[in-house]
Design an enzyme around this catalytic site. Sequence first.
Site, PDB file in Angstrom:
ATOM      1  N   PHE A  15     -23.996  13.214  -2.595  1.00 41.80           N
ATOM      2  CA  PHE A  15     -23.919  14.237  -3.639  1.00 41.80           C
ATOM      3  C   PHE A  15     -24.851  13.952  -4.811  1.00 41.80           C
ATOM      4  O   PHE A  15     -25.539  14.826  -5.297  1.00 41.80           O
ATOM      5  CB  PHE A  15     -22.467  14.354  -4.151  1.00 41.80           C
ATOM      6  CG  PHE A  15     -21.540  14.809  -3.075  1.00 41.80           C
ATOM      7  CD1 PHE A  15     -21.322  16.151  -2.845  1.00 41.80           C
ATOM      8  CD2 PHE A  15     -20.897  13.888  -2.258  1.00 41.80           C
ATOM      9  CE1 PHE A  15     -20.494  16.580  -1.825  1.00 41.80           C
ATOM     10  CE2 PHE A  15     -20.060  14.298  -1.234  1.00 41.80           C
ATOM     11  CZ  PHE A  15     -19.856  15.649  -1.015  1.00 41.80           C
ATOM     12  N   HIS A 106     -10.134  13.571   0.346  1.00 40.39           N
ATOM     13  CA  HIS A 106     -10.624  14.894  -0.056  1.00 40.39           C
ATOM     14  C   HIS A 106     -10.486  15.919   1.067  1.00 40.39           C
ATOM     15  O   HIS A 106     -11.225  16.882   1.146  1.00 40.39           O
ATOM     16  CB  HIS A 106     -12.077  14.786  -0.563  1.00 40.39           C
ATOM     17  CG  HIS A 106     -12.180  14.037  -1.861  1.00 40.39           C
ATOM     18  ND1 HIS A 106     -13.351  13.586  -2.389  1.00 40.39           N
ATOM     19  CD2 HIS A 106     -11.218  13.648  -2.750  1.00 40.39           C
ATOM     20  CE1 HIS A 106     -13.115  12.959  -3.536  1.00 40.39           C
ATOM     21  NE2 HIS A 106     -11.828  12.973  -3.771  1.00 40.39           N
TER      22      HIS A 106
HETATM   23  P1  OAD Z   1     -21.978  10.188  -4.450  1.00 36.88           P
HETATM   24  O1  OAD Z   1     -23.155  10.972  -4.023  1.00 36.88           O
HETATM   25  O2  OAD Z   1     -21.467  10.399  -5.833  1.00 36.88           O
HETATM   26  O3  OAD Z   1     -22.293   8.634  -4.325  1.00 36.88           O
HETATM   27  C1  OAD Z   1     -22.843   8.075  -3.162  1.00 36.88           C
HETATM   28  C2  OAD Z   1     -23.246   6.648  -3.467  1.00 36.88           C
HETATM   29  O4  OAD Z   1     -23.687   6.042  -2.272  1.00 36.88           O
HETATM   30  C3  OAD Z   1     -24.379   6.534  -4.475  1.00 36.88           C
HETATM   31  O5  OAD Z   1     -24.075   5.498  -5.390  1.00 36.88           O
HETATM   32  C4  OAD Z   1     -25.613   6.180  -3.622  1.00 36.88           C
HETATM   33  O6  OAD Z   1     -26.513   5.341  -4.293  1.00 36.88           O
HETATM   34  C5  OAD Z   1     -24.958   5.420  -2.495  1.00 36.88           C
HETATM   35  N1  OAD Z   1     -25.662   5.508  -1.207  1.00 36.88           N
HETATM   36  C6  OAD Z   1     -26.203   6.586  -0.590  1.00 36.88           C
HETATM   37  N2  OAD Z   1     -26.660   6.277   0.631  1.00 36.88           N
HETATM   38  C7  OAD Z   1     -26.398   4.955   0.820  1.00 36.88           C
HETATM   39  C8  OAD Z   1     -26.600   4.048   1.887  1.00 36.88           C
HETATM   40  N3  OAD Z   1     -27.163   4.411   3.050  1.00 36.88           N
HETATM   41  N4  OAD Z   1     -26.171   2.772   1.725  1.00 36.88           N
HETATM   42  C9  OAD Z   1     -25.581   2.365   0.556  1.00 36.88           C
HETATM   43  N5  OAD Z   1     -25.348   3.186  -0.476  1.00 36.88           N
HETATM   44  C10 OAD Z   1     -25.745   4.476  -0.353  1.00 36.88           C
HETATM   45  O7  OAD Z   1     -20.844  10.398  -3.356  1.00 36.88           O
HETATM   46  P2  OAD Z   1     -19.272  10.056  -3.452  1.00 36.88           P
HETATM   47  O8  OAD Z   1     -19.047   8.879  -4.310  1.00 36.88           O
HETATM   48  O9  OAD Z   1     -18.752  10.045  -2.074  1.00 36.88           O
HETATM   49  O10 OAD Z   1     -15.933  15.544  -3.769  1.00 36.88           O
HETATM   50  O11 OAD Z   1     -18.778  11.365  -4.199  1.00 36.88           O
HETATM   51  C11 OAD Z   1     -17.423  11.550  -4.447  1.00 36.88           C
HETATM   52  C12 OAD Z   1     -17.026  12.998  -4.395  1.00 36.88           C
HETATM   53  O12 OAD Z   1     -17.892  13.783  -5.216  1.00 36.88           O
HETATM   54  C13 OAD Z   1     -17.164  13.650  -3.035  1.00 36.88           C
HETATM   55  O13 OAD Z   1     -16.087  13.381  -2.180  1.00 36.88           O
HETATM   56  C14 OAD Z   1     -17.234  15.115  -3.374  1.00 36.88           C
HETATM   57  C15 OAD Z   1     -18.195  15.048  -4.538  1.00 36.88           C
HETATM   58  O14 OAD Z   1     -18.141  16.065  -5.442  1.00 36.88           O
HETATM   59  C16 OAD Z   1     -15.581  16.848  -3.723  1.00 36.88           C
HETATM   60  O15 OAD Z   1     -16.345  17.684  -3.369  1.00 36.88           O
HETATM   61  C17 OAD Z   1     -14.186  17.113  -4.141  1.00 36.88           C
END
Ligand code: OAD
Length: 284
Positions: A15, A106
């Site tokens: 995201f 979620h």
């Molecule tokens: P985010 O996009 O906020 O965070 C993803 C994290 O994973 C970031 O810190 C990236 O740097 C890291 N990242 C991405 N690819 C990676 C990889 N291959 N290896 C290691 N790290 C990696 O996503 P979430 O934390 O899941 O909710 O977001 C939480 C919620 O926000 C989601 O469930 C969604 C969204 O809005 C709803 O829609 C209700």
Amino acid sequence: MAGAGISTSAGIPDFRSPGSGLYDNLQKYNLPDPQAIFSIDFFKESPEPFFELARELFPGQFKPTPCHYFIKMLDDKGLLLRHYTQNIDTLERVSGLNGDKIVEAHGTFHTSHCLACGKEYCLDWMKNEVFKGGVPKCDVEGCEGVVKPDIVFFGEALPKRFFDCVKKDMMECDLLIIMGTSLVVQPFASLTSRVPDTTPRLYINREKSPPMDPFMDLLMGGGSDFNADKEGNYRDVFWEGSCDDGAQALATLLGWGEELKTTVKTEQARIDKETKDSSAAKKS
Ligand code: OAD
Ligand code: ZN
């Protein structure tokens, strides 16, 4: 605890990563703000953008990653108490992890409900509707309600199972592994502070979680208290890198390095074959 970062290597965007994250790529939907696409109030007025996006991201088109198979392996070895995920891509289930071990905080695409009369619909029904295009409508005579997948939108409560499991699990947790999440969305992020003070916490991610906004902290009642850089830290470890590499490194330390590599190869090949066979069957 996991987030979108465990699935990016499967080709699903997260995201908040600048540039590649979903919230930086929604211009064509003309949203009032990027998170509106997952806001229940916005959805009730304009469900079209969500269903357009759902067509692009529909579960079933992606393969679990090495990190998913590592989580499954933790369970196979009898070490997994529970896997809490914010993801709605169902890749944990596809990896073969038992539903009892998963808390889909979620929600999930597995089931859907009519927002007007509450009738439940299954995954295949929703898939069919999504790929037909337009907005899925309830088939109960005279209802015409919009049918929404049971994923948790901003403005909706988390599933009861989340709260029930948290109450039981967190005090029993003797190692908390956090992977691929920015730890900014509540109440999920605050799970880090629910484990005992003696529980080590390992955070595998490409980057550290952004510092908590003190105002939001006051409003939301505590964010994630994970902080490996804090003076006096005795239990938090931040491992910077990809979830797949982190999972592989941990598996190697546990003596399961080769086993994980073989599992990933065999399972991914099996899924590829199944996909090929089923598309060949559809054509004939
Ligand atoms: P985010 O996009 O906020 O965070 C993803 C994290 O994973 C970031 O810190 C990236 O740097 C890291 N990242 C991405 N690819 C990676 C990889 N291959 N290896 C290691 N790290 C990696 O996503 P979430 O934390 O899941 O909710 O977001 C939480 C919620 O926000 C989601 O469930 C969604 C969204 O809005 C709803 O829609 C209700
Ligand atoms: Zn209905």
